[in-house]
Design an enzyme around this catalytic site. Structure first.
Site, PDB file in Angstrom:
ATOM      1  N   GLU A  55       4.365   1.350  -7.095  1.00 43.62           N
ATOM      2  CA  GLU A  55       3.935   2.689  -6.763  1.00 43.62           C
ATOM      3  C   GLU A  55       4.849   3.768  -7.200  1.00 43.62           C
ATOM      4  O   GLU A  55       5.872   3.328  -7.530  1.00 43.62           O
ATOM      5  CB  GLU A  55       4.238   2.550  -5.231  1.00 43.62           C
ATOM      6  CG  GLU A  55       4.051   3.790  -4.266  1.00 43.62           C
ATOM      7  CD  GLU A  55       4.030   3.442  -3.025  1.00 43.62           C
ATOM      8  OE1 GLU A  55       3.877   2.177  -2.516  1.00 43.62           O
ATOM      9  OE2 GLU A  55       4.481   4.449  -2.293  1.00 43.62           O
ATOM     10  N   CYS A 104       9.323   9.822  -9.222  1.00 37.41           N
ATOM     11  CA  CYS A 104      10.133   8.793  -8.645  1.00 37.41           C
ATOM     12  C   CYS A 104       9.538   7.359  -8.945  1.00 37.41           C
ATOM     13  O   CYS A 104       8.389   7.283  -8.728  1.00 37.41           O
ATOM     14  CB  CYS A 104       9.776   8.851  -6.827  1.00 37.41           C
ATOM     15  SG  CYS A 104      10.539   7.480  -6.264  1.00 37.41           S
ATOM     16  N   CYS A 106      11.477  -6.159  -3.801  1.00 37.30           N
ATOM     17  CA  CYS A 106      12.831  -6.208  -3.903  1.00 37.30           C
ATOM     18  C   CYS A 106      13.452  -7.441  -2.929  1.00 37.30           C
ATOM     19  O   CYS A 106      12.582  -7.837  -2.015  1.00 37.30           O
ATOM     20  CB  CYS A 106      13.235  -4.811  -3.140  1.00 37.30           C
ATOM     21  SG  CYS A 106      14.823  -4.605  -3.139  1.00 37.30           S
ATOM     22  N   CYS A 155      16.811  -4.602   3.093  1.00 40.30           N
ATOM     23  CA  CYS A 155      17.302  -3.702   3.908  1.00 40.30           C
ATOM     24  C   CYS A 155      16.068  -3.424   5.048  1.00 40.30           C
ATOM     25  O   CYS A 155      14.940  -3.487   4.754  1.00 40.30           O
ATOM     26  CB  CYS A 155      17.397  -2.253   3.270  1.00 40.30           C
ATOM     27  SG  CYS A 155      18.516  -2.122   1.722  1.00 40.30           S
ATOM     28  N   CYS A 158      12.993  -0.799   4.985  1.00 35.83           N
ATOM     29  CA  CYS A 158      12.557  -0.805   3.975  1.00 35.83           C
ATOM     30  C   CYS A 158      10.983  -1.462   4.007  1.00 35.83           C
ATOM     31  O   CYS A 158      11.155  -2.542   3.852  1.00 35.83           O
ATOM     32  CB  CYS A 158      13.506  -0.771   2.729  1.00 35.83           C
ATOM     33  SG  CYS A 158      12.487  -0.399   1.207  1.00 35.83           S
ATOM     34  N   SER A 173      23.221   4.359  -1.285  1.00 36.34           N
ATOM     35  CA  SER A 173      22.548   4.179  -0.069  1.00 36.34           C
ATOM     36  C   SER A 173      23.591   3.605   0.975  1.00 36.34           C
ATOM     37  O   SER A 173      24.020   2.768   0.996  1.00 36.34           O
ATOM     38  CB  SER A 173      21.469   3.190  -0.114  1.00 36.34           C
ATOM     39  OG  SER A 173      20.369   3.585  -1.031  1.00 36.34           O
ATOM     40  N   CYS A 178       8.342   5.678   0.554  1.00 37.94           N
ATOM     41  CA  CYS A 178       9.131   4.469   0.577  1.00 37.94           C
ATOM     42  C   CYS A 178       8.179   3.230   0.627  1.00 37.94           C
ATOM     43  O   CYS A 178       8.191   2.446   1.510  1.00 37.94           O
ATOM     44  CB  CYS A 178       9.883   4.386   1.693  1.00 37.94           C
ATOM     45  SG  CYS A 178      11.335   5.758   1.805  1.00 37.94           S
TER      46      CYS A 178
HETATM   47  N1  SAH Z   1      17.225  -0.056  -3.897  1.00 34.23           N
HETATM   48  C1  SAH Z   1      17.749   1.431  -4.241  1.00 34.23           C
HETATM   49  C2  SAH Z   1      16.419   2.201  -4.265  1.00 34.23           C
HETATM   50  C3  SAH Z   1      15.879   2.333  -2.749  1.00 34.23           C
HETATM   51  S1  SAH Z   1      14.776   3.710  -2.437  1.00 34.23           S
HETATM   52  C4  SAH Z   1      18.740   1.813  -2.901  1.00 34.23           C
HETATM   53  O1  SAH Z   1      18.574   0.947  -2.018  1.00 34.23           O
HETATM   54  O2  SAH Z   1      19.481   3.007  -3.009  1.00 34.23           O
HETATM   55  C5  SAH Z   1      15.767   5.115  -2.170  1.00 34.23           C
HETATM   56  C6  SAH Z   1      16.219   5.357  -0.846  1.00 34.23           C
HETATM   57  O3  SAH Z   1      15.285   5.335   0.150  1.00 34.23           O
HETATM   58  C7  SAH Z   1      17.292   4.360  -0.392  1.00 34.23           C
HETATM   59  O4  SAH Z   1      18.466   5.072   0.220  1.00 34.23           O
HETATM   60  C8  SAH Z   1      16.535   3.519   0.823  1.00 34.23           C
HETATM   61  O5  SAH Z   1      17.405   2.954   1.612  1.00 34.23           O
HETATM   62  C9  SAH Z   1      15.998   4.667   1.355  1.00 34.23           C
HETATM   63  N2  SAH Z   1      14.883   3.970   2.276  1.00 34.23           N
HETATM   64  C10 SAH Z   1      14.177   3.065   1.998  1.00 34.23           C
HETATM   65  N3  SAH Z   1      13.204   2.717   3.177  1.00 34.23           N
HETATM   66  C11 SAH Z   1      13.378   3.928   3.581  1.00 34.23           C
HETATM   67  C12 SAH Z   1      12.810   4.383   5.058  1.00 34.23           C
HETATM   68  N4  SAH Z   1      11.750   3.794   5.535  1.00 34.23           N
HETATM   69  N5  SAH Z   1      12.974   5.705   5.425  1.00 34.23           N
HETATM   70  C13 SAH Z   1      13.931   6.379   5.195  1.00 34.23           C
HETATM   71  N6  SAH Z   1      14.679   5.836   3.729  1.00 34.23           N
HETATM   72  C14 SAH Z   1      14.376   4.711   3.381  1.00 34.23           C
END
Ligand code: SAH
Length: 345
Positions: free
Chosen positions: A93, A106, A113, A117, A120, A215, A334
């Site tokens: 995506e 993006c 992954c 987290c 996510c 993050s 996301c």
């Molecule tokens: N692996 C990288 C990129 C992740 S996506 C990282 O961890 O930074 C980019 C951002 O979106 C990250 O800060 C991640 O924690 C956040 N993110 C992921 N899922 C989310 C959600 N459901 N709501 C808000 N932020 C989210």
């Protein structure tokens, strides 16, 4: 002989291989220009090359492009979401967003992954594989071709952890910012990491002046560990030290992403802790009202809580913004479009 992924090669590497194939030296510039400046999608498009050379390229190299599966356009803000199918059938995506300062894409750096987290969607099925540099470039090149608008900014905030695919990501960054290619300024690129300390340290010495986004999501290790398994491997003290190193080496101020989850990390005591944690750190906080993911059990903080959290940080002298939500009507956030596709919704 296995075919070489031609779009993942640096110019100097392409030069050597073409020379070995007995080609004149100027051919490397032509082929590289077709690949990265004109973003050609097959060798047949390289019309100023002799047919014989095009055939030789076809035999020696592989050139695959992501295939468009679905495009969704937001009626609210024009954001576009893309689902692409890769040569091996995996689906990824990417998102295109229009801002006053330019057009931003993006992109994903991995299929799935493994960071786990808990808010996510990208991590629900774990990691499938790393994306190749060519597949990361392909997202940008394809989207530029589809929108017919120049991409000026890139954020690596799609699926995947960039530092879990370190070599691939660095190669991508060098190729996308190459003068001979799309020449996108490294200063317009943001790499977001969950905080893999050795990755940040290595990246600080890479000589690539991109914006690093961390993050953070919590002001202390206890809360952070509840949200992000990686926090058990690297305590905040080490992560922030590595971030300082990044600033010292590159002069680039950091972005701290903080997704606000109702009742988990959004009270004023936590805002106060956060302000203390970031005092003197060169960067700003980007608050992200969390996007609820169907498979996960948590909610977005209330408007009032978000406002108060922000105001607290401002009063404490921390630079802070609340992320504007883009493409809300098209599963903008996301990994949710891919998720819906995979689960048949
Ligand atoms: N692996 C990288 C990129 C992740 S996506 C990282 O961890 O930074 C980019 C951002 O979106 C990250 O800060 C991640 O924690 C956040 N993110 C992921 N899922 C989310 C959600 N459901 N709501 C808000 N932020 C989210």
């Amino acid at each position: 002989m296995e075919k070489i992924d031609i779009r993942s090669l640096y110019f100097s590497e392409l030069e050597i291989i073409l020379k070995e194939m007995g080609e004149k030296s100027f051919r490397a510039g032509q082929v590289y220009g077709w690949l990265h400046e004109k973003t050609a999608e097959d060798f047949g498009q390289m019309t100023n090359l002799p047919v014989k050379l095009r055939q030789a390229l076809e035999e020696r190299f592989e050139l695959t492009v992501p295939e468009l599966v679905e495009e969704r356009v937001s009626r609210i803000d024009g954001t576009r979401k893309y689902l692409f199918r890769l040569a091996d059938g995996n689906v990824i995506e990417s998102v295109w967003m229009q801002y006053r300062h330019g057009n931003s894409v993006c992109i994903s750096s991995q299929v799935g992954c493994r960071m786990g987290c808990c808010f996510c969607a990208s991590t629900l099925d774990g990691l499938e594989r790393n994306l190749t540099p060519s597949e990361m470039l392909g997202q940008v090149y394809r989207i530029q071709a589809l929108t017919k608008k120049r991409v000026s900014h890139i954020v690596m905030m799609g699926s995947g952890e960039p530092f879990d695919n370190y070599d691939g990501v660095v190669r991508f960054l060098r190729l996308i910012s190459d003068e001979r290619g799309l020449n996108i300024s490294l200063r317009n690129i943001t790499v977001s990491t969950c905080g893999i300390v050795p990755g940040i340290q290595r990246f600080a010495r890479e000589g690539l002046p991109v914006t690093l986004a961390l993050s953070l999501h919590a002001p202390n290790d206890q809360v952070r560990q509840r949200l992000m398994p990686i926090a058990k491997a690297y305590p905040l003290s080490q992560v922030l030290k590595a971030c300082q190193e990044y600033f010292q080496n590159t002069g680039r101020r950091l972005t701290f992403e903080y997704s606000l989850v109702k009742g988990v990390n959004d009270n004023l005591q936590e805002a106060e802790q956060l302000a203390r944690l970031l005092r003197g750190v060169h960067g700003h906080v980007n608050l992200i009202p969390v996007n609820p993911v169907r498979e996960r059990n948590f909610a977005r903080s209330d408007q009032k809580a978000i406002r108060e959290f922000k105001e607290f940080l401002e009063k404490a002298g921390i630079a802070v913004t609340v992320r504007r939500e883009m493409g809300r009507d098209i599963d903008g956030a996301c990994g949710q479009l891919r998720r819906g596709f995979l689960s048949g919704n």
